[in-house]
Every structure is written in structure tokens, then in C-alpha cells.
Design a protein around this motif. Structure first.
Motif, PDB file in Angstrom:
ATOM      1  N   UNK A 394       0.833  -1.207   0.000  1.00 26.56           N
ATOM      2  CA  UNK A 394       0.000   0.000   0.000  1.00 26.56           C
ATOM      3  C   UNK A 394       0.868   1.258   0.000  1.00 26.56           C
ATOM      4  N   UNK A 395       1.981   1.222   0.726  1.00 22.91           N
ATOM      5  CA  UNK A 395       2.893   2.365   0.741  1.00 22.91           C
ATOM      6  C   UNK A 395       3.515   2.573  -0.642  1.00 22.91           C
ATOM      7  N   UNK A 396       3.812   1.468  -1.322  1.00 20.53           N
ATOM      8  CA  UNK A 396       4.381   1.568  -2.665  1.00 20.53           C
ATOM      9  C   UNK A 396       3.361   2.122  -3.646  1.00 20.53           C
ATOM     10  N   UNK A 397       2.137   1.604  -3.596  1.00 17.61           N
ATOM     11  CA  UNK A 397       1.078   2.153  -4.452  1.00 17.61           C
ATOM     12  C   UNK A 397       0.892   3.644  -4.170  1.00 17.61           C
ATOM     13  N   UNK A 398       0.896   4.017  -2.914  1.00 11.72           N
ATOM     14  CA  UNK A 398       0.696   5.413  -2.521  1.00 11.72           C
ATOM     15  C   UNK A 398       1.746   6.311  -3.179  1.00 11.72           C
ATOM     16  N   UNK A 399       3.008   5.894  -3.131  1.00 10.50           N
ATOM     17  CA  UNK A 399       4.086   6.696  -3.706  1.00 10.50           C
ATOM     18  C   UNK A 399       3.915   6.857  -5.214  1.00 10.50           C
ATOM     19  N   UNK A 400       3.539   5.775  -5.881  1.00  4.72           N
ATOM     20  CA  UNK A 400       3.405   5.830  -7.342  1.00  4.72           C
ATOM     21  C   UNK A 400       2.152   6.605  -7.741  1.00  4.72           C
ATOM     22  N   UNK A 401       1.083   6.458  -7.006  1.00  7.01           N
ATOM     23  CA  UNK A 401      -0.132   7.223  -7.313  1.00  7.01           C
ATOM     24  C   UNK A 401       0.099   8.712  -7.100  1.00  7.01           C
ATOM     25  N   UNK A 402       0.946   9.059  -6.154  1.00 10.35           N
ATOM     26  CA  UNK A 402       1.305  10.466  -5.942  1.00 10.35           C
ATOM     27  C   UNK A 402       1.985  11.025  -7.184  1.00 10.35           C
ATOM     28  N   UNK A 403       2.868  10.237  -7.789  1.00  7.42           N
ATOM     29  CA  UNK A 403       3.515  10.657  -9.037  1.00  7.42           C
ATOM     30  C   UNK A 403       2.484  10.858 -10.140  1.00  7.42           C
ATOM     31  N   UNK A 404       1.499   9.968 -10.220  1.00  5.82           N
ATOM     32  CA  UNK A 404       0.459  10.090 -11.246  1.00  5.82           C
ATOM     33  C   UNK A 404      -0.420  11.315 -11.000  1.00  5.82           C
ATOM     34  N   UNK A 405      -0.734  11.611  -9.744  1.00  6.10           N
ATOM     35  CA  UNK A 405      -1.496  12.820  -9.436  1.00  6.10           C
ATOM     36  C   UNK A 405      -0.805  14.058  -9.999  1.00  6.10           C
ATOM     37  N   UNK A 406       0.512  14.082  -9.852  1.00  5.77           N
ATOM     38  CA  UNK A 406       1.271  15.230 -10.347  1.00  5.77           C
ATOM     39  C   UNK A 406       1.200  15.326 -11.867  1.00  5.77           C
ATOM     40  N   UNK A 407       1.136  14.169 -12.518  1.00  6.61           N
ATOM     41  CA  UNK A 407       1.069  14.158 -13.983  1.00  6.61           C
ATOM     42  C   UNK A 407      -0.253  14.704 -14.520  1.00  6.61           C
ATOM     43  N   UNK A 408      -1.348  14.485 -13.774  1.00  9.65           N
ATOM     44  CA  UNK A 408      -2.667  14.902 -14.282  1.00  9.65           C
ATOM     45  C   UNK A 408      -3.125  16.234 -13.694  1.00  9.65           C
ATOM     46  N   UNK A 409      -2.358  16.785 -12.779  1.00  5.80           N
ATOM     47  CA  UNK A 409      -2.788  18.046 -12.133  1.00  5.80           C
ATOM     48  C   UNK A 409      -2.545  19.245 -13.056  1.00  5.80           C
TER      49      UNK A 409
END
Length: 409
Positions: A394-409
Motif C-alpha cells: 500500500x505504501x508503494x502504491x501510494x508513492x506511485x499514485x502520488x507521481x500520477x497525481x502530479x502528472x494529471x494536475x
């Protein structure tokens, strides 16, 4: 990726890099890698009888069948073994046609049943289109509230309207021409699409009303994946045929099969079933089934999948969906989940393939093997996964999803 070895929920490469496997390879390594009891059973069987044809009786095969029908609904007492899930679908379709004397098989557009002749034609996804050589297949839309085909806003509406749609397709195709309805109990490859309450029961009612058979595909969802022995155990539905593979022995030796209800089995009591496979009920595969199912029972592995899903994995993924704009929906049960990724949470536009590919690479770089398809990350660890391993993932998913949030913001 070259893999050198594995144990439990982890694999490693030749350079010594270790990965936490949250794909279970192709959602099949339910018992984890190198379970000692299963490995020993295969070795012991190889030492006594390494192979024998399906026309010859074999005690290990009988023991495997005994354990499988013990997990089937009431009224199932026979198993037809195959080499995997695709030819399980092939033979279930063949049995339905021979039993009913009809030809058509109805299945959903969002489905996957295997990559052989009738199985791939019954499949709903893009792989069907260049491979439509089998006859008599018709598709319909199943329920999927997040991307509803029926303008539904609630699970109740989605269920009611999806059943109405199916009824109309049956009527338009002509019930007298239809052998069976073929459904994954929970569509897996298409996105872990949880059936809304009452849907599967409604499909059974339609099948009964029009005298059709119901085939449930449990190849991916069965044997622990959903926190039940069979995914159908969570629903008030009894099919006529059940296909299985994958989790029945966690893929240690290729195997699959069809659980056959007694009325259909009786069709072939005096009439030869015109099918068979050289390796059907192979002794090594049968030994791996016996050991795997015994270990799953004695070690509480199915119960572990249920508990992990309800108490750790499900709540953790729900938190990620709440936190990250890129997650449109988290859905699933047991150790069978999907995160649907979107470029815009309001329009629900799917995340572009390039960004999904970046997410996959970032997860692998962080030591987690993901199951990624279309715009989704399927979260499908082995049923033996621990709470600590889920927390790590879950911590790993969290880190990668944070990167994706930055891509779509």
C-alpha cells in the motif's frame, strides 16, 4: 523479466533483486511460490507414476476430483479435467451444446474466457475480434456501474437494467436457439467487476425461465481468490457447469477442468462424450491439486484471504482512492481488487496508456510486481499474503499514485 526463484509472496532475479508479487503472476499463484507440501506431492507422484493416459484410472486423479466436488454446490459429483482454463471453457460450452441440442452461447463484452477457439470468441475484449472463427456466440453488456451502459446511478438500477437488457437479448436471439449463458462469477481481467446484489440470482432466474444452462467461469475467481472457496459461494446462485483452473493448484502444474452438475453428467452416462485430452487428469497435476487444497484447508488460507481483504487490503485501497485524484474507483473482495485510473475524476476519462506504463515501471522499480491492464492496476497478491506485506505494498502504491497525481494536475 528473468526470474530465478520464489518463495511465498516473493520472487527474485539472478542479480539478487527481490520483488513482492502483487500480481500472483496471472492471478493464479494463490498458495504462493514453492509451497513445500505441494512441491513434495509432485515429487512423490513423479517417483511412483509420472504420467498415465486419461482412459486409465488413477487414484491420485480420483482424490483430486473428490476434493474439487467437495467444494462445489450440492448436486455436483463429477469433474472433467483439462489442461487449463481455456479448454475448460471449450469443454463446458461443448457439454452445454450436446446436452441441450442448441448452439448459441451468450457471454458479456467485458469478459475473458481463454485464448482458444470457442473460449476467445466467447471473450468480450479486443482479443476476440481477430479470432472469431467459432460459431454461435452472442455478446451482451453486464453490470459495471462506474461506466454504466444503462444510465444507472445506483447498484439497484444497474442490476435491474442489466437484467432487462439480458432478457431482451435472449428474447431477440430466440431462446430455442440458445444453449447457455456463460459468465465469470466476478469478471477478472475486465476489471474485477463486482456483480451488484441480485444480479447473478437474476441471471439464474432468466436461465430457468427460458430453459437455458448457466455456466459460471471460476478460473480466476475460484479457490480462495475472493476469500471463498468458490466466488459463487457468496451469492445465492447454483450454475449447471463450473469451469476452474489457476487457483486449484496455483499453477504448479498446468491443469483445469469442469465441475458438472448431475443432470448434465447423466447425459453422458450412455452416450459417449466426444472429447478428451492426452494430459487430462495428469497424475502430477492431480497430486498438486490434492496437496494444494489440503494445505489451503489446514492452514486457513482461504480465511486469510477473506480477513486480509476485509480488514487491511480493502480499507487501504479505499483510503488510496479517497486520497488520489488519479484513482476513479477501488473495487473488489478478498485478494481480488482493482484500482481504476482516470485522467479526470469528473469525466472519468481513462488514464492514458503512457502514464499507466510509467506507473508499472515505477512499481517494479520499487520492488513490487503489479498486474496492470488497460487503465487499471489489479491488486491481486497470493492468498497467503500477510498484513505486513499488504502494508508495504500500500505504501508503494501510494508513492506511485502520488507521481500520477502530479502528472494529471
Amino acid at each position: 523479466m528473468p526470474i530465478a526463484g520464489g518463495s511465498g509472496t516473493k520472487v527474485w532475479d539472478h542479480a539478487g533483486n527481490t520483488y513482492l508479487d502483487f500480481s500472483s503472476q496471472l492471478v493464479n499463484v494463490n498458495i504462493g511460490y514453492q509451497h513445500p507440501a505441494v512441491v513434495a506431492a509432485i515429487q512423490e507422484q513423479a517417483a511412483s507414476l509420472v504420467t498415465i493416459g486419461p482412459a486409465t484410472a488413477n487414484l491420485t486423479r480420483a482424490e483430486a476430483a473428490k476434493r474439487i466436488v467437495a467444494r462445489a454446490p450440492e448436486g455436483f459429483s463429477k469433474v472433467f479435467f483439462t489442461n487449463g482454463g481455456a479448454d475448460a471453457a471449450e469443454n463446458a460450452i461443448r457439454m452445454a451444446r450436446l446436452h441441450t441440442g442448441r448452439d448459441k452461447v451468450l457471454s458479456t463484452y467485458r469478459s475473458y474466457h481463454g485464448n482458444t477457439g470457442a473460449a476467445i470468441t466467447a471473450t468480450g475484449d479486443w482479443r476476440r475480434v481477430p479470432n472469431e472463427y467459432a460459431r454461435g456466440h452472442v455478446h451482451f453488456f453486464g453490470p459495471y456501474l462506474y461506466r454504466t451502459e444503462f444510465w444507472a446511478t445506483t447498484p439497484e438500477q444497474e442490476c435491474e437494467r442489466a437484467l432487462h437488457h439480458l432478457r431482451r437479448v435472449v428474447q431477440a436471439e430466440g431462446p430455442a436457439s440458445i444453449a447457455a449463458l456463460l459468465l465469470e462469477t466476478i469478471p477478472g481481467t475486465a476489471g474485477v467487476l463486482m456483480p451488484p446484489p441480485g444480479y447473478l440470482e437474476g441471471v439464474r432466474a432468466i436461465a430457468d425461465e427460458f430453459d437455458l444452462l448457466l455456466i459460471l467461469d471460476e478460473v480466476m475467481a475460484g479457490f480462495g481468490r475472493t476469500g471463498e472457496w468458490l466466488a459463487l459461494d457468496a451469492y445465492d446462485v447454483r450454475p449447471d457447469l463450473i469451469t476452474f483452473a489457476k487457483g486449484v493448484n496455483s499453477g504448479y502444474v498446468p491443469v483445469g477442468g469442469v465441475m458438472i452438475s448431475d443432470p448434465i453428467a447423466a447425459t453422458f452416462d450412455e452416450r459417449v462424450y466426444p472429447g478428451g485430452l492426452t494430459y487430462s487428469g495428469h497424475p502430477l497435476a492431480a497430486a498438486s491439486i490434492v496437496a494444494a487444497l489440503d494445505a489451503m484447508e489446514s492452514e486457513g488460507i482461504v480465511e486469510n484471504a477473506k480477513t486480509i481483504g476485509a480488514k487491511v487490503l480493502g480499507p487501504g485501497l479505499a483510503e488510496l482512492a479517497e486520497k488520489h485524484r488519479v484513482v476513479g474507483e477501488a473495487r473488489g473482495v478478498g485478494v481480488f481488487w482493482a484500482l481504476e485510473l482516470v485522467a479526470d475524476p469528473d469525466t472519468r476519462e481513462p488514464l492514458p496508456a503512457a502514464l499507466v506504463g510509467k506507473a508499472k515501471a515505477a512499481l517494479v522499480e520499487r520492488g513490487l510486481l503489479p498486474f496492470v491492464t488497460d487503465n487499471r492496476i489489479h491488486v491481486v497478491p497470493p492468498c497467503v499474503v500477510t498484513e505486513d506485506e499488504v502494508t508495504e505494498a500500500l505504501a508503494t502504491y501510494d508513492a506511485v499514485l502520488t507521481l500520477l497525481d502530479e502528472e494529471i494536475s
